[in-house]
Scaffold this active site. Structure first.
Site, short mmCIF file in Angstrom:
data_model
loop_
_atom_site.label_atom_id
_atom_site.label_comp_id
_atom_site.label_asym_id
_atom_site.label_seq_id
_atom_site.Cartn_x
_atom_site.Cartn_y
_atom_site.Cartn_z
N LYS A 270 50.09 35.28 31.87
CA LYS A 270 48.68 35.63 32.05
C LYS A 270 48.57 36.86 32.94
O LYS A 270 49.12 36.89 34.05
CB LYS A 270 47.93 34.45 32.68
CG LYS A 270 46.45 34.74 32.95
CD LYS A 270 45.77 33.55 33.64
CE LYS A 270 44.37 33.92 34.09
NZ LYS A 270 43.71 32.82 34.84
N ASP A 275 39.89 38.62 38.47
CA ASP A 275 39.03 37.66 37.78
C ASP A 275 37.83 37.34 38.65
O ASP A 275 37.93 36.61 39.63
CB ASP A 275 39.82 36.38 37.47
CG ASP A 275 38.94 35.32 36.82
OD1 ASP A 275 37.89 35.68 36.26
OD2 ASP A 275 39.31 34.14 36.88
N LYS A 282 32.42 33.40 40.21
CA LYS A 282 33.02 32.62 41.29
C LYS A 282 32.26 32.88 42.60
O LYS A 282 31.65 33.94 42.77
CB LYS A 282 34.49 33.05 41.49
CG LYS A 282 35.41 32.78 40.34
CD LYS A 282 36.80 33.35 40.65
CE LYS A 282 37.76 33.16 39.48
NZ LYS A 282 38.15 31.75 39.30
N ASP A 293 45.59 36.72 40.00
CA ASP A 293 45.45 36.00 38.73
C ASP A 293 46.38 36.53 37.65
O ASP A 293 46.32 36.08 36.51
CB ASP A 293 43.99 36.05 38.26
CG ASP A 293 43.58 34.80 37.49
OD1 ASP A 293 44.24 33.76 37.65
OD2 ASP A 293 42.61 34.87 36.72
N ASP A 352 34.63 31.71 33.07
CA ASP A 352 35.72 31.64 34.06
C ASP A 352 36.91 30.86 33.52
O ASP A 352 37.89 30.67 34.22
CB ASP A 352 35.21 31.02 35.36
CG ASP A 352 36.14 31.28 36.53
OD1 ASP A 352 36.89 32.27 36.47
OD2 ASP A 352 36.11 30.49 37.50
N GLU A 354 38.77 32.11 31.24
CA GLU A 354 39.10 33.31 30.47
C GLU A 354 40.60 33.48 30.20
O GLU A 354 40.99 34.05 29.19
CB GLU A 354 38.57 34.55 31.20
CG GLU A 354 39.48 35.14 32.27
CD GLU A 354 39.79 34.18 33.42
OE1 GLU A 354 40.89 34.29 33.99
OE2 GLU A 354 38.96 33.31 33.74
N ARG A 356 42.92 31.46 29.31
CA ARG A 356 43.40 30.83 28.07
C ARG A 356 42.98 31.63 26.84
O ARG A 356 43.66 31.57 25.81
CB ARG A 356 42.89 29.39 28.02
CG ARG A 356 41.40 29.23 27.90
CD ARG A 356 40.91 27.88 28.38
NE ARG A 356 40.99 27.75 29.82
CZ ARG A 356 40.59 26.68 30.51
NH1 ARG A 356 40.09 25.63 29.87
NH2 ARG A 356 40.69 26.63 31.82
#
Length: 503
Positions: A270, A275, A282, A293, A352, A354, A356
């Protein structure tokens, strides 16, 4: 730091700091015997004897005793390292204790260290002992301070591993080489994770992968946003489109077994360089560490350097779909229905969730275009895995028992703990959508499992492992061989997994 092997017979106490490891059941004469052929002078002898007789140092695991000799000749300091009882000895116990001792040596501004390994040789394979000591020293001597105006470089320059028997030299050299390379892979991973998002965006992450490829010897190909669109990576592009920083697809290729070209292990990381959560934004406190992230991407890049430098006999492809998840007038929204490279439609429940979405396109790419026959994805994917496992273990979802067993074996070698989560069909019901093929969030219940199973919908029945490192990739404080910030989790684990697959 330069690592060297030196024969005790020709060594003359040249290092400024000496490490001596003691087991809890050892006596003074045993401690001195490990320096047979390299006698300790009377001053050191008497001070060690005093420490043992006074029971100030009782050799328990994790106990250090620093003896400052206040003199010009070497050694100037001796660090007694307690490793506990022999029957409880493990490689990670050694790794942690050596790391602690290295940090103490650095505090005293020592330039050189020596350690005699003779009392450890009977307990485990020599190359494993040396690999563990070497990687511990590399990982312990790290700090992320390049943006501080008062940064101070480490004084440590030389680490000497002493041996008595000539037939040990080959295994010692092998262990040093492997340990240093694995330590460096961990450090590279940590540094990438620690870089702030204003410095390291998708383009810069791609450049870092290119640089690593040049230095290590693996091939790197970078796809820009036009090429990504041609590949029909629709889910990936939805996440990326609100950022002013364009996405990049990073593909890294290493052919370690050209005689078996049809067998390829795919590593997918990933690569969210930042993010914000998107429109499902968030809280501020949750965004501070979101530069991290891309920990999965960093782990894949770090692992590729070790796999290549150490010439693993496995064909490996690494893929990273890198972008930012930001907010703008063109952001994707909760309630949207989007496409994917694999052809499945996805209802967006939470922007959020995202990671995946980027991962499913990367997984589909690595199978369809790079012909991977086994797939591992690694990601800082869910807060739920921290609720379940804390920061101690990486959560794993797997569809193949044999593949997971190899991962378990790898985790025991590097002591990056893993825990397999259940993947019952009932959990798949939670990600079914009323209006699309899937939805990108199954809600609060079993959040780590459903996130993994969402990715599993795109693996096309290939043997697959999903590693959620949200808890293990970041540390809130310094400890033994880790430092506050990125831990480098995954790089050494993936390398040892690939080595297990050689067999």
């Amino acid at each position: 730091m330069i690592f060297q092997s030196k024969n005790i017979k020709s060594y003359n106490n040249e290092a400024q700091t000496k490490f001596i490891t003691y087991f809890e059941d050892s006596q003074l004469d045993k401690g001195l015997a490990l320096d047979k052929g390299l006698p300790l002078d009377k001053e050191i002898h008497s001070k060690i004897k005093f420490m043992l007789d006074s029971e100030d140092f009782d050799c328990k695991n994790g106990q250090l005793q620093i003896i400052n000799l206040f003199r010009n000749e070497s050694p100037r300091n001796v660090i007694l390292v307690g490793v506990g009882k022999k029957e409880d000895f493990t490689l990670d116990r050694l790794r942690k204790n050596i790391a602690k001792a290295v940090k103490e040596a650095a505090k005293s501004k020592s330039k050189s260290i020596d350690i005699n390994i003779e009392n450890l040789v009977s307990l485990m394979n020599l190359d494993e002992i040396v690999r563990t000591i070497s990687e511990a020293a590399v990982m312990a001597d790290y700090k992320f301070d390049q943006y501080k105006s008062d940064k101070k470089a480490s004084t440590l320059e030389e680490f000497n591993i002493l041996y008595a028997q000539e037939d040990h030299l080959e295994n010692i050299s092998k262990g040093i080489n492997e340990g240093v390379i694995l330590g460096q892979a961990n450090i590279l991973t940590r540094t990438l994770v620690n870089e702030p998002a204003n410095i390291l965006g998708p383009i810069e992450l791609a450049e870092a992968a290119k640089k690593a490829g040049v230095e290590s010897g693996f091939q790197v190909e970078i796809f820009d946003e036009v090429a990504i669109k041609k590949l029909n990576m629709l889910a990936f592009l939805e996440v990326a489109k609100a950022s002013v920083k364009p996405p990049r697809l990073i593909v890294m290729r290493y052919q370690g077994n050209p005689g078996s070209k049809e067998e390829i292990v795919g590593l997918v990381g990933k690569g969210l360089t930042y993010d914000s959560g998107g429109l499902s934004i968030k809280p501020t406190t949750g965004m501070v560490t979101m530069k991290s992230d891309m920990g999965g991407a960093a782990a894949v890049i770090g692992a590729m350097t070790a796999i290549t430098k150490l010439k693993a006999k496995v064909n490996v492809i690494g893929v990273v779909a890198s972008c930012e998840n930001m907010i703008g007038g063109n952001s994707y929204r909760p309630g949207d229905i989007i496409g994917s490279m694999g052809g499945k439609t996805i209802e967006v429940i939470n922007t959020d969730a995202e990671g995946r979405l980027t991962l499913v396109d990367a997984v589909n790419y690595i199978i369809e275009k790079e012909h991977a026959t086994k797939v591992v994805d690694i990601a800082t994917l869910t807060g739920a895995v921290i609720s379940a496992l804390g920061t101690t273990a990486t959560g794993v979802v797997a569809n193949n028992d044999f593949f997971f067993t190899r991962l378990e074996q790898a985790s025991k070698i590097c002591d990056e703990k893993v825990w397999r989560l259940p993947a019952f069909d009932e959990y798949k019901e939670l990600i079914k959508s009323d209006v699309a093929d899937l939805k990108n969030s199954g809600g609060r219940n079993a959040g780590s499992i459903t996130a993994g199973l969402f990715i599993g919908e795109f693996v096309k029945d290939k043997p697959w492992l999903h590693l959620d490192i949200a808890g293990t990739s970041w540390a809130e404080k310094n400890s033994d061989y880790e430092s506050k910030g990125g831990t480098g989790a995954g790089a050494r684990l993936l390398y040892h997994l690939i080595k297990q697959l050689e067999k």
